[in-house]
Motif scaffolding. Structure first.
Motif, PDB file in Angstrom:
ATOM      1  N   ARG A 111       0.849  -1.188   0.000  1.00 40.72           N
ATOM      2  CA  ARG A 111       0.000   0.000   0.000  1.00 40.72           C
ATOM      3  C   ARG A 111       0.887   1.240   0.000  1.00 40.72           C
ATOM      4  NH1 ARG A 111      -5.799   0.091  -0.681  1.00 40.72           N
ATOM      5  NH2 ARG A 111      -6.310  -2.124  -0.669  1.00 40.72           N
ATOM      6  N   PHE A 112       0.417   2.286  -0.677  1.00 43.95           N
ATOM      7  CA  PHE A 112       1.220   3.480  -0.877  1.00 43.95           C
ATOM      8  C   PHE A 112       0.370   4.697  -0.515  1.00 43.95           C
ATOM      9  CE2 PHE A 112       2.517   0.043  -3.515  1.00 43.95           C
ATOM     10  CZ  PHE A 112       3.902   0.048  -3.452  1.00 43.95           C
ATOM     11  N   VAL A 113       0.913   5.544   0.347  1.00 43.86           N
ATOM     12  CA  VAL A 113       0.187   6.706   0.859  1.00 43.86           C
ATOM     13  C   VAL A 113       1.016   7.958   0.600  1.00 43.86           C
ATOM     14  CG1 VAL A 113      -0.786   7.810   2.911  1.00 43.86           C
ATOM     15  CG2 VAL A 113      -0.891   5.316   2.661  1.00 43.86           C
ATOM     16  N   LEU A 114       0.409   8.955  -0.022  1.00 46.60           N
ATOM     17  CA  LEU A 114       1.088  10.224  -0.247  1.00 46.60           C
ATOM     18  C   LEU A 114       0.666  11.213   0.836  1.00 46.60           C
ATOM     19  CD1 LEU A 114       2.989  11.851  -2.134  1.00 46.60           C
ATOM     20  CD2 LEU A 114       0.914  12.705  -3.257  1.00 46.60           C
ATOM     21  N   LEU A 115       1.649  11.714   1.568  1.00 47.92           N
ATOM     22  CA  LEU A 115       1.415  12.687   2.630  1.00 47.92           C
ATOM     23  C   LEU A 115       2.391  13.843   2.475  1.00 47.92           C
ATOM     24  CD1 LEU A 115       1.188  10.204   5.651  1.00 47.92           C
ATOM     25  CD2 LEU A 115      -0.739  11.292   4.489  1.00 47.92           C
ATOM     26  N   SER A 116       2.117  14.951   3.155  1.00 50.41           N
ATOM     27  CA  SER A 116       3.042  16.081   3.175  1.00 50.41           C
ATOM     28  C   SER A 116       3.531  16.288   4.600  1.00 50.41           C
ATOM     29  CB  SER A 116       2.351  17.349   2.676  1.00 50.41           C
ATOM     30  OG  SER A 116       1.512  17.890   3.689  1.00 50.41           O
ATOM     31  N   GLU A 117       4.442  17.241   4.752  1.00 52.91           N
ATOM     32  CA  GLU A 117       4.989  17.521   6.086  1.00 52.91           C
ATOM     33  C   GLU A 117       3.952  18.125   7.024  1.00 52.91           C
ATOM     34  OE1 GLU A 117       4.875  21.380   4.144  1.00 52.91           O
ATOM     35  OE2 GLU A 117       5.433  19.367   3.461  1.00 52.91           O
ATOM     36  N   SER A 118       2.817  18.570   6.495  1.00 48.23           N
ATOM     37  CA  SER A 118       1.781  19.159   7.347  1.00 48.23           C
ATOM     38  C   SER A 118       0.645  18.185   7.626  1.00 48.23           C
ATOM     39  CB  SER A 118       1.226  20.431   6.698  1.00 48.23           C
ATOM     40  OG  SER A 118       0.562  20.140   5.486  1.00 48.23           O
ATOM     41  N   CYS A 119       0.797  16.912   7.235  1.00 49.39           N
ATOM     42  CA  CYS A 119      -0.212  15.888   7.516  1.00 49.39           C
ATOM     43  C   CYS A 119       0.074  15.213   8.862  1.00 49.39           C
ATOM     44  CB  CYS A 119      -0.217  14.822   6.426  1.00 49.39           C
ATOM     45  SG  CYS A 119      -0.755  15.389   4.798  1.00 49.39           S
ATOM     46  N   ILE A 120      -0.984  14.816   9.532  1.00 46.55           N
ATOM     47  CA  ILE A 120      -0.846  14.066  10.775  1.00 46.55           C
ATOM     48  C   ILE A 120      -1.675  12.791  10.682  1.00 46.55           C
ATOM     49  CG2 ILE A 120      -0.497  16.175  12.151  1.00 46.55           C
ATOM     50  CD1 ILE A 120      -3.416  15.657  13.224  1.00 46.55           C
ATOM     51  N   PRO A 121      -1.279  11.733  11.393  1.00 44.31           N
ATOM     52  CA  PRO A 121      -2.143  10.547  11.499  1.00 44.31           C
ATOM     53  C   PRO A 121      -3.252  10.799  12.509  1.00 44.31           C
ATOM     54  CG  PRO A 121      -0.158  10.221  12.780  1.00 44.31           C
ATOM     55  CD  PRO A 121      -0.001  11.550  12.091  1.00 44.31           C
ATOM     56  N   LEU A 122      -4.415  10.231  12.284  1.00 42.64           N
ATOM     57  CA  LEU A 122      -5.523  10.366  13.225  1.00 42.64           C
ATOM     58  C   LEU A 122      -5.713   9.118  14.077  1.00 42.64           C
ATOM     59  CD1 LEU A 122      -8.150  12.128  10.909  1.00 42.64           C
ATOM     60  CD2 LEU A 122      -6.765  13.175  12.717  1.00 42.64           C
ATOM     61  N   PHE A 123      -5.013   8.049  13.703  1.00 40.41           N
ATOM     62  CA  PHE A 123      -5.097   6.802  14.462  1.00 40.41           C
ATOM     63  C   PHE A 123      -3.692   6.231  14.609  1.00 40.41           C
ATOM     64  CE2 PHE A 123      -9.186   7.413  12.469  1.00 40.41           C
ATOM     65  CZ  PHE A 123     -10.087   7.068  13.474  1.00 40.41           C
ATOM     66  N   ASN A 124      -3.563   5.214  15.449  1.00 41.03           N
ATOM     67  CA  ASN A 124      -2.251   4.607  15.629  1.00 41.03           C
ATOM     68  C   ASN A 124      -1.892   3.751  14.412  1.00 41.03           C
ATOM     69  OD1 ASN A 124      -3.601   2.111  15.941  1.00 41.03           O
ATOM     70  ND2 ASN A 124      -3.689   2.356  18.154  1.00 41.03           N
ATOM     71  N   PHE A 125      -0.644   3.278  14.384  1.00 42.69           N
ATOM     72  CA  PHE A 125      -0.143   2.599  13.199  1.00 42.69           C
ATOM     73  C   PHE A 125      -0.942   1.342  12.877  1.00 42.69           C
ATOM     74  CE2 PHE A 125       2.477  -0.673  11.220  1.00 42.69           C
ATOM     75  CZ  PHE A 125       2.882  -0.025  10.061  1.00 42.69           C
ATOM     76  N   SER A 126      -1.249   0.531  13.858  1.00 44.80           N
ATOM     77  CA  SER A 126      -1.934  -0.734  13.584  1.00 44.80           C
ATOM     78  C   SER A 126      -3.321  -0.505  12.999  1.00 44.80           C
ATOM     79  CB  SER A 126      -2.013  -1.584  14.854  1.00 44.80           C
ATOM     80  OG  SER A 126      -2.734  -0.912  15.869  1.00 44.80           O
ATOM     81  N   THR A 127      -4.032   0.516  13.478  1.00 44.05           N
ATOM     82  CA  THR A 127      -5.360   0.823  12.941  1.00 44.05           C
ATOM     83  C   THR A 127      -5.263   1.264  11.488  1.00 44.05           C
ATOM     84  OG1 THR A 127      -6.167   1.478  15.132  1.00 44.05           O
ATOM     85  CG2 THR A 127      -7.411   2.263  13.215  1.00 44.05           C
ATOM     86  N   ILE A 128      -4.319   2.152  11.203  1.00 37.77           N
ATOM     87  CA  ILE A 128      -4.134   2.635   9.832  1.00 37.77           C
ATOM     88  C   ILE A 128      -3.703   1.493   8.915  1.00 37.77           C
ATOM     89  CG2 ILE A 128      -2.688   4.115   8.371  1.00 37.77           C
ATOM     90  CD1 ILE A 128      -2.695   6.154  10.675  1.00 37.77           C
ATOM     91  N   TYR A 129      -2.765   0.695   9.367  1.00 35.14           N
ATOM     92  CA  TYR A 129      -2.266  -0.419   8.553  1.00 35.14           C
ATOM     93  C   TYR A 129      -3.388  -1.395   8.213  1.00 35.14           C
ATOM     94  CZ  TYR A 129       0.334  -4.596   7.220  1.00 35.14           C
ATOM     95  OH  TYR A 129       0.804  -5.698   6.548  1.00 35.14           O
ATOM     96  N   ASN A 130      -4.166  -1.782   9.202  1.00 28.30           N
ATOM     97  CA  ASN A 130      -5.250  -2.752   8.975  1.00 28.30           C
ATOM     98  C   ASN A 130      -6.328  -2.185   8.055  1.00 28.30           C
ATOM     99  OD1 ASN A 130      -4.128  -4.818  10.528  1.00 28.30           O
ATOM    100  ND2 ASN A 130      -4.996  -3.994  12.425  1.00 28.30           N
ATOM    101  N   TYR A 131      -6.634  -0.899   8.217  1.00 26.85           N
ATOM    102  CA  TYR A 131      -7.644  -0.250   7.368  1.00 26.85           C
ATOM    103  C   TYR A 131      -7.202  -0.297   5.909  1.00 26.85           C
ATOM    104  CZ  TYR A 131     -11.273   3.298   6.324  1.00 26.85           C
ATOM    105  OH  TYR A 131     -12.386   3.980   5.854  1.00 26.85           O
ATOM    106  N   LEU A 132      -5.945   0.019   5.661  1.00 29.79           N
ATOM    107  CA  LEU A 132      -5.442   0.060   4.297  1.00 29.79           C
ATOM    108  C   LEU A 132      -5.260  -1.336   3.704  1.00 29.79           C
ATOM    109  CD1 LEU A 132      -2.760   2.892   4.633  1.00 29.79           C
ATOM    110  CD2 LEU A 132      -4.965   3.036   3.470  1.00 29.79           C
ATOM    111  N   ILE A 133      -4.614  -2.211   4.437  1.00 33.84           N
ATOM    112  CA  ILE A 133      -4.245  -3.510   3.886  1.00 33.84           C
ATOM    113  C   ILE A 133      -5.460  -4.404   3.674  1.00 33.84           C
ATOM    114  CG2 ILE A 133      -3.865  -4.901   5.952  1.00 33.84           C
ATOM    115  CD1 ILE A 133      -1.391  -4.527   3.017  1.00 33.84           C
TER     116      ILE A 133
END
Length: 216
Positions: free
Chosen positions: A31-53
């Motif tokens: 999975r590939f995510v484009l972000l900028s230096e002004s972006c923040i995550p809204l959830f922890n890594f495992s939540t984001i990873y599972n949502y995407l994968i």
């Protein structure tokens, strides 16, 4: 070799393709995510990873927008490959899978056309991927982005958030304040990232993260 990238120039799309090409060299990247230096995550890594994968869709925002900043940027010289009815607009902040990343990097049909005709106020980063994905891969795409942005103030740039804007209530609203579809079901987790957060907001973000995002 360094290549200059300027806001509003189509070379931004070229830079995104180069980023994807380099990321694709690692075969473990799915999975590939484009972000900028002004972006923040809204959830922890495992939540984001599972949502995407686990998603059955890709996340490239794509919609038809009448008016000068949507259809008004279309050039008739793109016919017959891209017709006005196929022209789409969307956020450049995408979340895609490996097959789509490969298609984007290997595209030798639409990319040269946009590079030639989407210039001088066209803002190709808002139109190339939304149009390309809509034409070729619409069934696999959700037509939405997972990066929240506030455009309510108008103008060419979204709202910026400083230290005073960062509250627990505000972050919770971004995390759970809307509904959307995910894998055929309704969910209130529609955004995994948000922008534009300024450096002055970092101390509050770090203070609140352990409590609401369950960071360690």
């Amino acid at each position: 070799m360094m290549q200059e990238v300027r806001w509003g120039d189509f070379n931004i799309v070229g830079a995104e393709r180069r980023l994807l090409a380099n990321a694709l060299l690692d075969f473990s990247n799915q999975r590939f995510v484009l972000l900028s230096e002004s972006c923040i995550p809204l959830f922890n890594f495992s939540t984001i990873y599972n949502y995407l994968i686990n998603s059955t869709k890709t996340f490239v925002e794509s919609y038809d927008l009448p008016g000068p900043v949507g259809r008004g940027r279309y050039s008739p010289r793109m016919r017959p490959l891209v017709r006005l009815s196929q022209w789409r607009k969307g956020s450049q902040w995408f979340q895609i899978d490996r097959p789509l990343a490969t298609e984007i990097v290997s595209d030798q049909l639409y990319f040269p056309l946009f590079n030639k005709h989407c210039r001088n106020g066209c803002y190709g980063d808002e139109h190339y991927l939304p149009t390309f994905v809509s034409i070729k891969f619409s069934q696999r795409n959700s037509d939405r982005t997972l990066t929240w942005v506030d455009w309510s103030q108008g103008g060419p740039h979204p709202a910026r958030f400083m230290r005073r804007n960062v509250t627990i209530e505000f972050l919770e609203r971004l995390r759970n304040g809307t509904t959307c579809h995910y894998n055929g079901n309704t969910t209130n987790i529609c955004y995994l990232f948000a922008r534009k957060f300024m450096p002055q907001a970092l101390d509050r973000l770090l203070r609140f993260a352990p409590k609401i995002m369950h960071f360690d």
